[in-house]
Motif scaffolding. Structure first.
Motif, PDB file in Angstrom:
ATOM      1  N   ASP A  80     122.330 -37.969  31.769  1.00 45.88           N
ATOM      2  CA  ASP A  80     121.240 -38.888  31.426  1.00 45.88           C
ATOM      3  C   ASP A  80     121.537 -40.360  31.615  1.00 45.88           C
ATOM      4  OD1 ASP A  80     119.654 -36.713  30.641  1.00 45.88           O
ATOM      5  OD2 ASP A  80     120.562 -36.710  28.649  1.00 45.88           O
ATOM      6  N   PHE A  81     122.781 -40.708  31.913  1.00 50.67           N
ATOM      7  CA  PHE A  81     123.116 -42.125  32.036  1.00 50.67           C
ATOM      8  C   PHE A  81     124.381 -42.315  32.859  1.00 50.67           C
ATOM      9  CE2 PHE A  81     125.647 -40.799  28.423  1.00 50.67           C
ATOM     10  CZ  PHE A  81     126.841 -41.485  28.596  1.00 50.67           C
ATOM     11  N   MET A 119     122.301 -45.627  39.375  1.00 51.39           N
ATOM     12  CA  MET A 119     123.452 -44.729  39.211  1.00 51.39           C
ATOM     13  C   MET A 119     124.210 -44.572  40.529  1.00 51.39           C
ATOM     14  SD  MET A 119     122.106 -41.582  36.894  1.00 51.39           S
ATOM     15  CE  MET A 119     121.570 -41.775  35.215  1.00 51.39           C
ATOM     16  N   GLN A 132     127.648 -45.332  33.201  1.00 51.15           N
ATOM     17  CA  GLN A 132     128.280 -46.542  32.699  1.00 51.15           C
ATOM     18  C   GLN A 132     129.325 -46.990  33.716  1.00 51.15           C
ATOM     19  OE1 GLN A 132     129.572 -46.965  28.498  1.00 51.15           O
ATOM     20  NE2 GLN A 132     131.586 -47.209  29.394  1.00 51.15           N
ATOM     21  N   GLU A 157     129.655 -40.924  34.728  1.00 57.52           N
ATOM     22  CA  GLU A 157     128.328 -40.420  35.078  1.00 57.52           C
ATOM     23  C   GLU A 157     128.044 -39.175  34.244  1.00 57.52           C
ATOM     24  OE1 GLU A 157     125.910 -39.352  39.154  1.00 57.52           O
ATOM     25  OE2 GLU A 157     128.070 -39.069  39.124  1.00 57.52           O
ATOM     26  N   CYS A 158     127.006 -39.265  33.433  1.00 58.59           N
ATOM     27  CA  CYS A 158     126.564 -38.144  32.605  1.00 58.59           C
ATOM     28  C   CYS A 158     125.166 -37.727  33.072  1.00 58.59           C
ATOM     29  CB  CYS A 158     126.544 -38.565  31.135  1.00 58.59           C
ATOM     30  SG  CYS A 158     128.204 -38.893  30.497  1.00 58.59           S
ATOM     31  N   THR A 174     123.206 -47.718  32.287  1.00 63.35           N
ATOM     32  CA  THR A 174     121.838 -47.536  32.764  1.00 63.35           C
ATOM     33  C   THR A 174     121.464 -46.052  32.806  1.00 63.35           C
ATOM     34  OG1 THR A 174     120.251 -48.067  34.516  1.00 63.35           O
ATOM     35  CG2 THR A 174     122.462 -47.446  35.214  1.00 63.35           C
ATOM     36  N   ALA A 175     120.163 -45.808  32.700  1.00 61.99           N
ATOM     37  CA  ALA A 175     119.623 -44.464  32.877  1.00 61.99           C
ATOM     38  C   ALA A 175     118.830 -44.373  34.181  1.00 61.99           C
ATOM     39  CB  ALA A 175     118.734 -44.097  31.691  1.00 61.99           C
ATOM     40  N   SER A 176     118.800 -45.449  34.947  1.00 62.77           N
ATOM     41  CA  SER A 176     118.071 -45.483  36.215  1.00 62.77           C
ATOM     42  C   SER A 176     118.816 -44.690  37.291  1.00 62.77           C
ATOM     43  CB  SER A 176     117.895 -46.933  36.672  1.00 62.77           C
ATOM     44  OG  SER A 176     117.518 -46.984  38.025  1.00 62.77           O
ATOM     45  N   LYS A 177     118.160 -43.697  37.870  1.00 63.38           N
ATOM     46  CA  LYS A 177     118.786 -42.863  38.909  1.00 63.38           C
ATOM     47  C   LYS A 177     119.155 -43.682  40.145  1.00 63.38           C
ATOM     48  CE  LYS A 177     118.434 -38.868  36.832  1.00 63.38           C
ATOM     49  NZ  LYS A 177     119.591 -38.251  36.232  1.00 63.38           N
TER      50      LYS A 177
END
Length: 195
Positions: A135-136, A162, A138, A132-133, A156-159
């Protein structure tokens, strides 16, 4: 660059040397998640990430019956080790073939290869990598108990997604690494008290 003098990033096996060469010199889509039992290292290509939350764990069966997990959350790092000699713990995620993402794992002195296309019989191994970063997110998974598609690799970049991925990762590892959820809850509680 991975040439820093860090124990967990030294003494690669021949396979790891080849993966590192492809990742660094050839700029191929290969990632490295590593832990020395104290702190984690994350390389996406030849870029070392500095700000991230990470959960990665491996549960092996048979003659590779390791249980190793490392959790990093808001600068808190904790190894959840069930098997002595589980460090260094390195997971290479090889994304060069998008239709068959594969994994090379080093735990202590042993190496394990996992992919959909492997033909070494039934396996019940489990590998979970959750990164978890800001902005994204994985999420990479190998589950040998699944009959057909053993590998899942999602970015994904979807909150909304995440948080769901984090729940799945924790759910899959909690049974084998008791205290994992409590550790993360304590960190979150500590952060909320500071605010």
């Amino acid at each position: 660059m991975i040439t820093k003098a860090v124990d967990v990033l030294n003494e690669f096996s021949e396979t790891e040397e080849k993966l590192a060469y492809q990742m660094i010199r050839k700029k191929k889509d290969i990632q490295l998640f590593a832990s020395d039992g104290i702190e984690p290292y994350v390389y996406l290509g030849n870029t070392r990430l500095e700000q991230f939350n990470l959960i990665f764990g491996y549960i092996g069966r048979g003659n590779k019956a390791y249980k190793a997990c490392h959790v990093s959350h808001v600068d808190q790092h904790v190894p959840f080790v069930q098997t002595p000699g589980s460090f260094p713990f390195r997971v290479w995620v090889d994304c060069r073939d998008k239709s068959d993402v594969s994994f090379h794992i080093t735990i202590g002195n042993d190496s394990i290869d996992l992919s959909n296309s492997q033909e070494n019989g039934e396996t019940s191994e489990l590998l979970v990598v959750f990164l978890e970063c800001p902005d994204f997110v994985q999420f990479s998974l190998f589950d040998g108990r699944v009959a057909y598609q053993k590998v899942s690799h999602i970015f994904t970049a979807s909150k909304q997604i995440m948080e769901k991925m984090r729940t799945i990762a924790l759910s899959m590892l909690e049974e084998s690494f008791p205290g994992l959820n409590e550790f993360l809850l304590k960190i979150e509680d500590d952060l909320n008290e500071e605010v």
